[in-house]
Design a protein around this motif. Structure first.
Motif, PDB file in Angstrom:
ATOM      1  N   VAL A 191      12.208   4.513  12.037  1.00  0.00           N
ATOM      2  CA  VAL A 191      12.219   3.094  12.396  1.00  0.00           C
ATOM      3  C   VAL A 191      10.802   2.566  12.207  1.00  0.00           C
ATOM      4  CG1 VAL A 191      12.887   1.381  14.123  1.00  0.00           C
ATOM      5  CG2 VAL A 191      14.009   3.636  14.090  1.00  0.00           C
ATOM      6  N   LEU A 192      10.500   2.117  10.996  1.00  0.00           N
ATOM      7  CA  LEU A 192       9.124   1.786  10.633  1.00  0.00           C
ATOM      8  C   LEU A 192       8.577   0.585  11.393  1.00  0.00           C
ATOM      9  CD1 LEU A 192       9.148   2.430   6.775  1.00  0.00           C
ATOM     10  CD2 LEU A 192       8.757   4.015   8.663  1.00  0.00           C
ATOM     11  N   GLU A 193       9.427  -0.334  11.757  1.00  0.00           N
ATOM     12  CA  GLU A 193       8.969  -1.496  12.525  1.00  0.00           C
ATOM     13  C   GLU A 193       8.438  -1.049  13.890  1.00  0.00           C
ATOM     14  OE1 GLU A 193      10.586  -5.820  14.181  1.00  0.00           O
ATOM     15  OE2 GLU A 193      11.939  -4.489  13.075  1.00  0.00           O
ATOM     16  N   VAL A 194       9.121  -0.088  14.527  1.00  0.00           N
ATOM     17  CA  VAL A 194       8.661   0.435  15.815  1.00  0.00           C
ATOM     18  C   VAL A 194       7.332   1.151  15.646  1.00  0.00           C
ATOM     19  CG1 VAL A 194       9.132   2.117  17.638  1.00  0.00           C
ATOM     20  CG2 VAL A 194      10.957   0.622  16.824  1.00  0.00           C
ATOM     21  N   VAL A 195       7.205   1.961  14.600  1.00  0.00           N
ATOM     22  CA  VAL A 195       5.955   2.679  14.339  1.00  0.00           C
ATOM     23  C   VAL A 195       4.812   1.697  14.146  1.00  0.00           C
ATOM     24  CG1 VAL A 195       4.764   4.229  12.736  1.00  0.00           C
ATOM     25  CG2 VAL A 195       7.154   4.672  13.346  1.00  0.00           C
ATOM     26  N   GLU A 196       5.051   0.664  13.364  1.00  0.00           N
ATOM     27  CA  GLU A 196       4.002  -0.329  13.088  1.00  0.00           C
ATOM     28  C   GLU A 196       3.540  -1.037  14.355  1.00  0.00           C
ATOM     29  OE1 GLU A 196       3.393  -4.423  10.422  1.00  0.00           O
ATOM     30  OE2 GLU A 196       5.097  -3.087  10.031  1.00  0.00           O
ATOM     31  N   ASN A 197       4.497  -1.371  15.226  1.00  0.00           N
ATOM     32  CA  ASN A 197       4.163  -2.143  16.422  1.00  0.00           C
ATOM     33  C   ASN A 197       3.639  -1.293  17.572  1.00  0.00           C
ATOM     34  OD1 ASN A 197       4.938  -4.625  15.284  1.00  0.00           O
ATOM     35  ND2 ASN A 197       7.085  -4.289  15.830  1.00  0.00           N
ATOM     36  N   LEU A 198       3.955   0.010  17.556  1.00  0.00           N
ATOM     37  CA  LEU A 198       3.652   0.864  18.702  1.00  0.00           C
ATOM     38  C   LEU A 198       2.418   1.745  18.505  1.00  0.00           C
ATOM     39  CD1 LEU A 198       4.797   1.674  21.507  1.00  0.00           C
ATOM     40  CD2 LEU A 198       6.152   3.439  20.339  1.00  0.00           C
ATOM     41  N   CYS A 199       2.146   2.122  17.248  1.00  0.00           N
ATOM     42  CA  CYS A 199       1.162   3.181  17.004  1.00  0.00           C
ATOM     43  C   CYS A 199      -0.257   2.670  16.785  1.00  0.00           C
ATOM     44  CB  CYS A 199       1.585   4.008  15.788  1.00  0.00           C
ATOM     45  SG  CYS A 199       3.098   4.943  16.075  1.00  0.00           S
ATOM     46  N   ASP A 200      -1.205   3.498  17.215  1.00  0.00           N
ATOM     47  CA  ASP A 200      -2.619   3.257  16.934  1.00  0.00           C
ATOM     48  C   ASP A 200      -3.017   3.845  15.592  1.00  0.00           C
ATOM     49  OD1 ASP A 200      -3.272   2.238  19.681  1.00  0.00           O
ATOM     50  OD2 ASP A 200      -2.662   4.264  20.229  1.00  0.00           O
ATOM     51  N   HIS A 201      -2.344   4.931  15.198  1.00  0.00           N
ATOM     52  CA  HIS A 201      -2.707   5.694  14.008  1.00  0.00           C
ATOM     53  C   HIS A 201      -1.415   6.145  13.334  1.00  0.00           C
ATOM     54  CE1 HIS A 201      -6.242   8.017  12.272  1.00  0.00           C
ATOM     55  NE2 HIS A 201      -5.220   8.508  11.585  1.00  0.00           N
ATOM     56  N   ILE A 202      -1.417   6.184  12.022  1.00  0.00           N
ATOM     57  CA  ILE A 202      -0.206   6.535  11.265  1.00  0.00           C
ATOM     58  C   ILE A 202      -0.571   7.496  10.138  1.00  0.00           C
ATOM     59  CG2 ILE A 202       1.665   5.660   9.782  1.00  0.00           C
ATOM     60  CD1 ILE A 202       1.346   2.943  11.234  1.00  0.00           C
ATOM     61  N   ALA A 203       0.303   8.487   9.919  1.00  0.00           N
ATOM     62  CA  ALA A 203       0.190   9.345   8.742  1.00  0.00           C
ATOM     63  C   ALA A 203       1.516   9.296   7.983  1.00  0.00           C
ATOM     64  CB  ALA A 203      -0.143  10.781   9.139  1.00  0.00           C
ATOM     65  N   ILE A 204       1.431   9.192   6.660  1.00  0.00           N
ATOM     66  CA  ILE A 204       2.619   9.152   5.801  1.00  0.00           C
ATOM     67  C   ILE A 204       2.697  10.470   5.050  1.00  0.00           C
ATOM     68  CG2 ILE A 204       3.796   7.953   3.920  1.00  0.00           C
ATOM     69  CD1 ILE A 204       2.261   5.424   4.727  1.00  0.00           C
ATOM     70  N   LEU A 205       3.819  11.139   5.204  1.00  0.00           N
ATOM     71  CA  LEU A 205       4.024  12.475   4.647  1.00  0.00           C
ATOM     72  C   LEU A 205       5.010  12.409   3.480  1.00  0.00           C
ATOM     73  CD1 LEU A 205       3.336  15.528   5.305  1.00  0.00           C
ATOM     74  CD2 LEU A 205       5.497  15.571   6.557  1.00  0.00           C
ATOM     75  N   LYS A 206       4.685  13.139   2.402  1.00  0.00           N
ATOM     76  CA  LYS A 206       5.607  13.261   1.280  1.00  0.00           C
ATOM     77  C   LYS A 206       5.509  14.663   0.700  1.00  0.00           C
ATOM     78  CE  LYS A 206       7.105  11.269  -3.111  1.00  0.00           C
ATOM     79  NZ  LYS A 206       6.904  10.210  -4.123  1.00  0.00           N
ATOM     80  N   ASP A 207       6.655  15.339   0.611  1.00  0.00           N
ATOM     81  CA  ASP A 207       6.723  16.676   0.019  1.00  0.00           C
ATOM     82  C   ASP A 207       5.671  17.620   0.607  1.00  0.00           C
ATOM     83  OD1 ASP A 207       8.809  15.835  -1.616  1.00  0.00           O
ATOM     84  OD2 ASP A 207       7.444  15.192  -3.200  1.00  0.00           O
ATOM     85  N   GLY A 208       5.541  17.579   1.924  1.00  0.00           N
ATOM     86  CA  GLY A 208       4.664  18.519   2.606  1.00  0.00           C
ATOM     87  C   GLY A 208       3.193  18.202   2.562  1.00  0.00           C
ATOM     88  N   GLN A 209       2.846  16.999   2.114  1.00  0.00           N
ATOM     89  CA  GLN A 209       1.443  16.595   2.052  1.00  0.00           C
ATOM     90  C   GLN A 209       1.281  15.191   2.627  1.00  0.00           C
ATOM     91  OE1 GLN A 209       0.988  17.267  -2.291  1.00  0.00           O
ATOM     92  NE2 GLN A 209      -0.686  18.661  -1.755  1.00  0.00           N
ATOM     93  N   ILE A 210       0.177  14.954   3.303  1.00  0.00           N
ATOM     94  CA  ILE A 210      -0.118  13.612   3.799  1.00  0.00           C
ATOM     95  C   ILE A 210      -0.713  12.798   2.651  1.00  0.00           C
ATOM     96  CG2 ILE A 210      -1.563  12.256   5.362  1.00  0.00           C
ATOM     97  CD1 ILE A 210      -1.283  14.513   7.399  1.00  0.00           C
ATOM     98  N   ILE A 211      -0.031  11.722   2.288  1.00  0.00           N
ATOM     99  CA  ILE A 211      -0.490  10.913   1.162  1.00  0.00           C
ATOM    100  C   ILE A 211      -1.318   9.715   1.614  1.00  0.00           C
ATOM    101  CG2 ILE A 211       1.329  11.659  -0.402  1.00  0.00           C
ATOM    102  CD1 ILE A 211       2.869   9.102   0.237  1.00  0.00           C
ATOM    103  N   ARG A 212      -1.228   9.373   2.893  1.00  0.00           N
ATOM    104  CA  ARG A 212      -2.125   8.354   3.440  1.00  0.00           C
ATOM    105  C   ARG A 212      -2.112   8.461   4.965  1.00  0.00           C
ATOM    106  NH1 ARG A 212      -2.069   2.244   1.301  1.00  0.00           N
ATOM    107  NH2 ARG A 212      -2.704   3.426  -0.537  1.00  0.00           N
ATOM    108  N   GLN A 213      -3.294   8.294   5.573  1.00  0.00           N
ATOM    109  CA  GLN A 213      -3.378   8.220   7.020  1.00  0.00           C
ATOM    110  C   GLN A 213      -4.561   7.345   7.415  1.00  0.00           C
ATOM    111  OE1 GLN A 213      -4.603  11.698   9.365  1.00  0.00           O
ATOM    112  NE2 GLN A 213      -5.031  12.796   7.448  1.00  0.00           N
ATOM    113  N   GLY A 214      -4.459   6.789   8.605  1.00  0.00           N
ATOM    114  CA  GLY A 214      -5.512   5.922   9.114  1.00  0.00           C
ATOM    115  C   GLY A 214      -5.001   5.136  10.299  1.00  0.00           C
TER     116      GLY A 214
END
Length: 237
Positions: A191-214
């Motif tokens: 639920v990406l809308e919840v993540v966007e509104n709730l989180c201080d920090h986010i990491a995006i994972l694809k195929d076992g690797q983090i492709i972006r975080q901050g």
């Protein structure tokens, strides 16, 4: 609170996690997102000590999980995507069992259980067997069991699935309150809308690797939503 460095995990010689590194700071809500099969649940299960891993380190409050798993587990609570509770126990029996595991006093546990059960609107069902509950009601019992001992680190896998709107709101508020006390929350969600509104920090994972975080502000900028950023990264990779 939680520091993961160069984490590798394989199943049947297939590498699932390919050197993950991230840090969940004290007082922070950290969101972990990715498509099905990206490795989110595997990561969470490694972090709570359910799964072994080939290499890398997982530390909680400076303690290496591999060297002192009991001390680490005393500090955390985990809510899986599908709560696996003891079905033949009543709700209150199960919650007392969890309280025994964490060595909570009789008076302290009863106050916690009653307050949380009322907040989650399941107080009247505490005497019922768990097997008679719906998935959403079982999720509420799992939530109560996680918050009872005031964990320093709360790890959740798709925590809002099955919860009604009010219970979802209560859980989000409890997560914020926990972080206000200096604890940390690490959770995965689609639920990406919840993540966007709730989180201080986010990491995006694809195929076992983090492709972006901050920070959320770093990930979501220029008027884009988290959903748009996620879909753009998925298409570009």
């Amino acid at each position: 609170m939680l520091n993961v460095e160069n984490l590798h995990k394989s199943f049947d010689k297939k590498e699932i996690l390919k050197g993950l590194s991230f840090n969940v700071a004290d007082g922070e809500i950290f969101g972990f997102i990715g498509h099905n099969g990206a490795g989110k649940t595997t990561t969470l299960r490694c972090c709570v000590g359910i799964l072994d891993y080939e290499s890398g380190t997982i530390e909680m409050n400076g303690t290496d999980l591999a060297k002192d798993p009991v001390l680490c587990k005393k500090q955390l609570a985990y809510i899986p995507d599908n709560p696996d509770l003891y079905e033949n126990l009543t709700c209150i029996q199960y919650l007392n069992f969890i309280a025994d595991v964490y060595e909570l006093s009789t008076e302290g546990r009863l106050n916690k259980i009653n307050d949380l059960a009322k907040e989650m609107e399941i107080y009247d069902r505490l005497g019922d067997q768990i097997k008679t509950l719906s998935h959403g009601m079982k999720q509420k019992i799992a939530v109560i069991s996680a918050f009872m001992h005031d964990p320093k680190l709360l790890i959740l896998d798709e925590p809002f699935v099955g919860l009604d709107p009010k219970s979802t709101y209560v859980l989000k508020q409890k997560m914020k309150q926990l972080c206000d006390s200096g604890a940390s929350v690490f959770f995965s969600s689609h639920v990406l809308e919840v993540v966007e509104n709730l989180c201080d920090h986010i990491a995006i994972l694809k195929d076992g690797q983090i492709i972006r975080q901050g920070t959320t502000a770093e990930i979501v900028h220029g008027g884009q939503t988290l959903e748009e950023v996620f879909l753009e990264l998925e298409g570009n990779e």
